[in-house]
Structures are given as C-alpha cells and as structure tokens.
Design an enzyme around this catalytic site. Structure first.
Site, short mmCIF file in Angstrom:
data_model
loop_
_atom_site.label_atom_id
_atom_site.label_comp_id
_atom_site.label_asym_id
_atom_site.label_seq_id
_atom_site.Cartn_x
_atom_site.Cartn_y
_atom_site.Cartn_z
CE LYS A 53 -9.16 -8.15 1.82
NZ LYS A 53 -8.64 -7.11 0.92
N PRO A 69 -2.27 -10.19 3.09
CG PRO A 69 -1.64 -10.28 5.33
CD PRO A 69 -1.52 -9.44 4.08
CD GLU A 70 -6.53 -11.72 -1.30
OE1 GLU A 70 -7.62 -12.20 -1.62
OE2 GLU A 70 -5.61 -11.49 -2.12
CG HIS A 125 10.14 -2.60 10.16
ND1 HIS A 125 10.31 -1.26 9.90
CD2 HIS A 125 11.04 -3.26 9.38
CE1 HIS A 125 11.26 -1.13 9.00
NE2 HIS A 125 11.72 -2.32 8.67
NE ARG A 178 -3.92 -4.72 -6.27
CZ ARG A 178 -4.12 -5.43 -5.15
NH1 ARG A 178 -5.19 -5.25 -4.43
NH2 ARG A 178 -3.20 -6.30 -4.75
#
Ligand code: ZN
Length: 272
Positions: A57, A2-3, A91, A260
């Site tokens: 974020k 998530p950004e 989780h 990346r």
C-alpha cells in the site's frame, strides 16, 4: 481504507501530472504530517519525479536526483492535482506547486497517512520494505507461502500483517479467502500445498479485477481524477454478512476476527 488496487489506481492517475515536471514550490500546512527525514521538503524544489514505485500500500515518488518521497494514504488520504485557485479542501496538509502551473495537494482528515522523505532508494527500501514487508501481492506465488509450514499463526491475521504478502487489507483478504475457500482462522502450518496455489491464484484474480475497475470506493477513496472505484459492486463477501453465499447459498457469517469485521462462508471455507 485504500489497499493495493486503490494505491495502484492513485499511482496510475498521478503519474501524468508529476512525471518529469519540476517542483516549483512546496507548502506544508501541518508539519507533523511529514513523518520523517527532511521536514521542510525544500530540497524537492527544482527537481522532478523521475518514476514512481509501489510496494503493497506504499507509493514512492523517486526524484531525478534520487530523493524519495513515500506517500501513505492511511485511512482517508486523498491526492488532488488541480489549479492553484481551486479552493483548498479542509485537512489539506501538504501541497506542491508544479512547473505546469498545477498544484499537487494531499488531504487526510483522519491523518493515519503521511509523507516520509529519504535521501535515496536504498534508505527508503531499508526503512520501509526490507524485513518488514513480504512480496507485493501482485507478485505472490505459492512458493512464497513455504515458510508457513512451520508457522502457527492464523491466516487472516497473518495476511493483514503484511509480512508474507504486502498490499492486502480487510476487503481483499476476505474476498481472496472466500475465493480460495480458506477459513480466516485457519492455522498456517495446516494449510495444504494445493491451497497455497489456490490462495495465490485467488489473490491475483481479486486484485486484477479490482484494479481493472479502479479499486473499491466505500466512502472516502477517490483516484487523483477524483473518480470513485467501481469494484464495490463486485464484492462477493465483504459487507455481505447475513446474505447468501454466491457459491453455495448458505448465509454468510460475520464475526470479528483479527480485530476486523470478517465475512466468510462457514460452508465453503472449512478449517483443516
Ligand atoms: Zn458458501
């Protein structure tokens, strides 16, 4: 991962469940998921989220008595607000029973996310933002890049570092650089002033469009209503290595930059 647009969407879809609703109980299934502060979080019981804030974020819940709970989604963090009888997802590390009878749950299989507790906003800001993070990407303007004139780092790595602009990760950096026609390995000091303006504009355009589409879901990401983001279909470069550039038609290059996978157009994004 998530950004900014995804965190903004989580914030938007979380607020109706938690704003002005008392916390009735707190359950922690994995203590290490509470990264700092009051590890029991029992002090939240009887209080309610007064407002939320976001920087890059990071998502902050600010309670009526000033306490702050920082939520970081990490790679795979997901928040669900559901009926307490809903079977617990694997989780799930943390949950809060709300006075409405609903339950706030946070799950995170990869555990790169977490929760941080601070007694007040000043403490949260000092620990999380001041001196560490640049301006939120939705607020960035060309003037925020002024210090780059004396910096020799490379553009993509610097944007990922969050130090000038906060909120961009791999997806939105690649998309913004392509739109601004800047090379990911461009040295900061050599970027021309007109390109500062182009970059700020590109960041706004990419983020605004993604936010309007609920963000990007590649795999795990869902908003609090468990809906996927729809921006993946509008990505121009991310995930399109080897396909034609939508601007010039040349094959897009895919290469590891700043650790990346990076996709860019060698024709449109020239280095100075
Ligand atoms: Zn091109």
């Amino acid at each position: 991962m998530p950004e900014l647009p995804e965190v903004q969407e989580v914030r938007r879809t979380l607020e109706p469940f938690v704003l002005n609703v008392k916390i009735a109980d707190v359950k922690i299934s994995r203590k290490s998921y509470i990264r700092s502060g009051a590890t029991s979080l029992g002090g939240l019981i009887g209080h309610h989220v007064h407002h939320t804030a976001r920087h890059g974020k990071k998502l902050f819940c600010i309670f009526d008595d000033g306490q702050v709970l920082l939520i970081h989604l990490g790679m795979s963090g997901r928040i669900d607000c559901c009926q307490p009888e809903t079977p617990l997802a694997p989780h799930t590390h943390f949950s809060m029973l709300l006075a409405t009878g609903m339950e706030f749950r946070m799950q995170d299989p990869r555990r790169f996310g977490g929760l941080w507790h601070y007694p007040d906003w000043a403490a949260a800001e000092k620990a999380e933002i001041t001196g560490k993070m640049g301006v939120d990407a939705l607020e960035v303007s060309a003037s925020h890049f002024a210090s780059w004139r004396t910096m020799h780092s490379r553009l993509k790595a610097h944007l990922l570092s969050q130090r000038t602009v906060a909120g961009l990760g791999n997806i939105y950096v690649d998309e913004s650089l392509w739109l601004a026609q800047l090379h990911p390995l461009q040295v900061l000091s050599k970027i021309r002033l007109r390109h500062h303006a182009a970059l700020a504009e590109a960041i706004h355009a990419v983020l605004d469009k993604s936010i309007s589409m609920g963000g990007t879901t590649l795999r795990d990401y869902r908003n609090v209503a468990q809906q996927r983001g729809r921006f993946a279909q509008s990505l121009c470069v991310y995930g399109r290595g080897g396909l034609p550039c939508l601007h010039c038609g040349v094959k897009l290059t895919s290469k590891v930059i700043a650790g990346r996978t990076t996709v860019y157009c060698a024709q449109c994004q020239k280095r100075n």
